[in-house]
Design a protein around this motif. Sequence first.
Motif, PDB file in Angstrom:
ATOM      1  N   ASN A   1       0.810  -1.222   0.000  1.00  0.00           N
ATOM      2  CA  ASN A   1       0.000   0.000   0.000  1.00  0.00           C
ATOM      3  C   ASN A   1       0.843   1.271   0.000  1.00  0.00           C
TER       4      ASN A   1
ATOM      5  N   PHE B   1       1.492   6.109  -4.647  1.00  0.00           N
ATOM      6  CA  PHE B   1       1.760   5.865  -6.057  1.00  0.00           C
ATOM      7  C   PHE B   1       3.173   6.257  -6.473  1.00  0.00           C
TER       8      PHE B   1
ATOM      9  N   ASP C   1     -12.709   3.613  -5.018  1.00  0.00           N
ATOM     10  CA  ASP C   1     -11.534   4.427  -4.724  1.00  0.00           C
ATOM     11  C   ASP C   1     -11.355   4.548  -3.210  1.00  0.00           C
TER      12      ASP C   1
ATOM     13  N   TYR D   1      -2.371   1.792  -4.974  1.00  0.00           N
ATOM     14  CA  TYR D   1      -2.719   1.254  -6.291  1.00  0.00           C
ATOM     15  C   TYR D   1      -2.442  -0.237  -6.392  1.00  0.00           C
TER      16      TYR D   1
ATOM     17  N   ALA E   1      -5.387  -2.664  -7.410  1.00  0.00           N
ATOM     18  CA  ALA E   1      -5.328  -3.339  -8.701  1.00  0.00           C
ATOM     19  C   ALA E   1      -5.389  -4.852  -8.540  1.00  0.00           C
TER      20      ALA E   1
END
Length: 277
Positions: free
Chosen positions: A114, A117, A166, A178, A182
């Motif tokens: 986690n 990004f 989100d 992400y 994902a």
Amino acid sequence: MSKVAFITGASRGIGRETALAFARAGFDLAISARSLDEGESHRHGLRNPDGTALPGSLNGTAAAIRELGRKARVVPMDLLDSESVLAASEAVFAEYGRVDVLVNNAIYQGSDLNLPFMELQPETLQRVFQGYVLTPFLLTRAVVARMLEQGGGVVINVTSGAGETDPPVAAGKGGWGYAYGAGKAAVSRLSGILSIELGEQGIRAYTLNPGVVTTEALLATIGDKGVIALRAGSAPPEVPAAVMLWLATNEAARDYQRQTIHCQPFAREHGIVADWR
């Protein structure tokens, strides 16, 4: 002949409680994870804040299953090692000759999962692909191939809200990153494909979002105070375990394929866990 459930990630948490729920219902069990014995730690594994290994082990779960009078086949499996995944499947069928229920519960839980990004590295995404896409594909395809030969079976894939929505806040401030989002998004797509392509051949498949569950992993991530703060909006692992047993054994469950089942409101609506609110 007893029915057989194959539960991945069964050393602790949701996987352990799911294995015990199926054992109480008369199933024999195959259980997999990396931690064979208490106190083991693994590279890319989640640890307690003090660096110690999370409690729980496959052999501990197996002992609890046997105390319930059911068989337990322990199959070590590392999500990041494709050969170990295929070997685990072969070992289960060598032991039992069949699998009636597969629960894809195990996940990659590295400390990098986690990251924000701009801090995320390609190596993390490669591990996420291995653990959330390739490994479930390999294991599910191997097990479903045998399910088709035996006339059918049930697959339950455990997802997360991170794969569907989100984050409420940024990664590093309590939200997910992400990589995890994902990975879980890929998990959320598997059951619908199985239902559409193989439903007429006897395969039933479900996507389950457990919601916030008070597991050892959650405790290690947010601590005692965080768990207390979440208690009103969380459930013990026995709740998703009971819902998965219901999905695998109740004829009415056929109507809940091709959607994400939100475990906690679903359990309340159907009265699956009578003493939980």
